[in-house]
Design an enzyme around this catalytic site. Sequence first.
Site, mmCIF file in Angstrom:
data_model
loop_
_atom_site.group_PDB
_atom_site.id
_atom_site.type_symbol
_atom_site.label_atom_id
_atom_site.label_comp_id
_atom_site.label_asym_id
_atom_site.label_seq_id
_atom_site.Cartn_x
_atom_site.Cartn_y
_atom_site.Cartn_z
ATOM 1 N N LEU A 1 0.828 -1.208 0.000
ATOM 2 C CA LEU A 1 0.000 0.000 0.000
ATOM 3 C C LEU A 1 0.868 1.267 0.000
ATOM 4 O O LEU A 1 0.689 2.147 -0.830
ATOM 5 C CB LEU A 1 -0.938 -0.017 1.227
ATOM 6 C CG LEU A 1 -1.833 1.196 1.444
ATOM 7 C CD1 LEU A 1 -2.763 1.434 0.261
ATOM 8 C CD2 LEU A 1 -2.672 1.025 2.719
ATOM 9 N N GLU B 1 3.723 4.143 -0.328
ATOM 10 C CA GLU B 1 4.519 4.584 -1.468
ATOM 11 C C GLU B 1 5.508 5.650 -1.007
ATOM 12 O O GLU B 1 5.377 6.163 0.109
ATOM 13 C CB GLU B 1 3.588 5.173 -2.551
ATOM 14 C CG GLU B 1 2.589 4.159 -3.088
ATOM 15 C CD GLU B 1 1.692 4.723 -4.179
ATOM 16 O OE1 GLU B 1 1.749 5.958 -4.421
ATOM 17 O OE2 GLU B 1 0.948 3.936 -4.782
ATOM 18 N N PRO B 2 6.465 6.003 -1.853
ATOM 19 C CA PRO B 2 7.415 7.042 -1.441
ATOM 20 C C PRO B 2 6.711 8.333 -0.994
ATOM 21 O O PRO B 2 7.149 8.984 -0.049
ATOM 22 C CB PRO B 2 8.252 7.270 -2.705
ATOM 23 C CG PRO B 2 8.217 5.951 -3.412
ATOM 24 C CD PRO B 2 6.843 5.399 -3.143
ATOM 25 N N ARG C 1 21.415 -8.731 39.269
ATOM 26 C CA ARG C 1 22.461 -7.691 39.334
ATOM 27 C C ARG C 1 22.341 -6.897 40.632
ATOM 28 O O ARG C 1 21.243 -6.507 41.044
ATOM 29 C CB ARG C 1 22.323 -6.743 38.134
ATOM 30 C CG ARG C 1 23.398 -5.663 38.087
ATOM 31 C CD ARG C 1 23.284 -4.868 36.802
ATOM 32 N NE ARG C 1 24.137 -3.693 36.786
ATOM 33 C CZ ARG C 1 25.427 -3.698 36.422
ATOM 34 N NH1 ARG C 1 25.989 -4.831 36.051
ATOM 35 N NH2 ARG C 1 26.128 -2.575 36.410
ATOM 36 N N GLY D 1 24.055 0.501 30.958
ATOM 37 C CA GLY D 1 24.969 0.310 29.827
ATOM 38 C C GLY D 1 24.726 -1.003 29.112
ATOM 39 O O GLY D 1 24.785 -1.071 27.876
ATOM 40 N N GLU E 1 0.658 0.381 10.404
ATOM 41 C CA GLU E 1 -0.779 0.089 10.510
ATOM 42 C C GLU E 1 -1.553 1.253 11.125
ATOM 43 O O GLU E 1 -2.452 1.076 11.937
ATOM 44 C CB GLU E 1 -1.015 -1.208 11.288
ATOM 45 C CG GLU E 1 -1.167 -2.435 10.401
ATOM 46 C CD GLU E 1 0.162 -2.854 9.748
ATOM 47 O OE1 GLU E 1 1.205 -2.248 10.062
ATOM 48 O OE2 GLU E 1 0.154 -3.768 8.924
#
Lengths: 393, 83
Positions: free
Chosen positions: A124, A126-127, A263, A336, A359
Amino acid sequence: MKIELNPQQKNAKATFRAFVDEQIVPYADQCDREERTPLNLIQKLAQKGYLSAVIPQESGGSGMDMITFGLLNEELGRGCSSLRSLLTVHSMVAHALLKWGSRFQKEYWIPKLASGEVIAAFALSEPNVGSDAKSVETTATFSGDSYILNGQKKWITYGQIADIFLVFANCEGKPSTFLVEKNTPGLTIAPISGMLGVRASMLAELHLDNCQIPQENLVCRQGFGFSHVAASALDYGRYSVAWGCVGIAQACLEACIKYTSQRKQFGVYLKEHQLIRQMISEAIANIKAARLLCYQAGYLKEIGDPKSIIETSIAKYFASTIVNKVANDAVQIHGGNGCSSEYPVQRYLRDAKIMEIIEGSTQIQQITIAEYGYQEYLFSAELTEISQQLVGT
Amino acid sequence: MEEVKAKIKKFLSRFFTGHEFQADEDIFALGFVNSMFAMQLVLFIEQEFQITIENEDLDFDNFRTINAMALLIKRKIPVVAGN
């Protein structure tokens, strides 16, 4: 009211989860890095009957109910958003053909889509055409017993490997839809790489240069390509994406629960820090809310309720926005490490952003939802009556 | 047929607030027909009257007025009953 999966749905969810953990999660980061999906992964999806989720059993499909289809999208989304996007677009095309295709198209293509012998893509965008989908510039002209298509399509998910494309074009002023096979003369497929997220979804740009297709490849009638074919397919797509967002968010949550339990900082596990717990609690609440909206949309879809369309829009809007918050917090919690390719949360964050665009962007959903709100609430006779009662009490 | 028309009218009134529909009034001429409305209309007809709108039913004239929709529904209901 009872919001609970039935035994079959619970079993299906467990099966999906085990499949994703075993067959997809170990390879998802690699797929992301290499920007491709191995064919054997797609074949595994097909063999399990997942690519035929929305296709009825009598047509060779799995015939899943809409909740089960949602659960499949959540679990695939938890493992790999790219593979989930394959399920999305393949199902969108299958749904479009099942609903609006000719008898020949259903009999010829649906069994092939169901088996995975043929992979379908939805063409569907396009540029120059994104949210304003009605303004497609691709043209179709009728000549002899054929249609001639000219134009470009962009951001076509799995366009690099698809066998057929559902192409939207303007046919003498009428929005229309066509099936275009990948080997059609005049069709050139160019890979797109370097995307922010959903990087293994093998995007492509299609160039249609006097692409001649038989007239039997017109899907639905001329003039109904956007209002009926695209709109109903995109509704399915939004439902799939909404569930996919829940899956990404769930993956973020599970990664954070694990990480913060292993951790230590300042001599205690991260999970003992209250500000970490704040982010975890927000994630849990948001994920549960998004999942409930998806259940609601799925239930309404299952019974064919017209409200399913707006409820799907609301579910997609909410799920795609909260997944960005959840994924952002997940990277924050991982510090990090979260910015490193050694941990998947950076992929989740990049994939989450894509969910707000595809969408129907967040802003398009907001326009739609607000329009519904004014239609439903501001002028509602029933609401006026309720308001009067409230004022009177 | 009157019951069918009344149900369609009630459904349409949700989208065309404050407008009193006539059975032969062209809803497309009112200028508020977008894809979301079109989809909801299909789902409403399918769910309310237990029929399936198919490719061959997609003709603007079948959905232009309450009367036209009622005729379409009437045409399709016996087919369902015959099955």
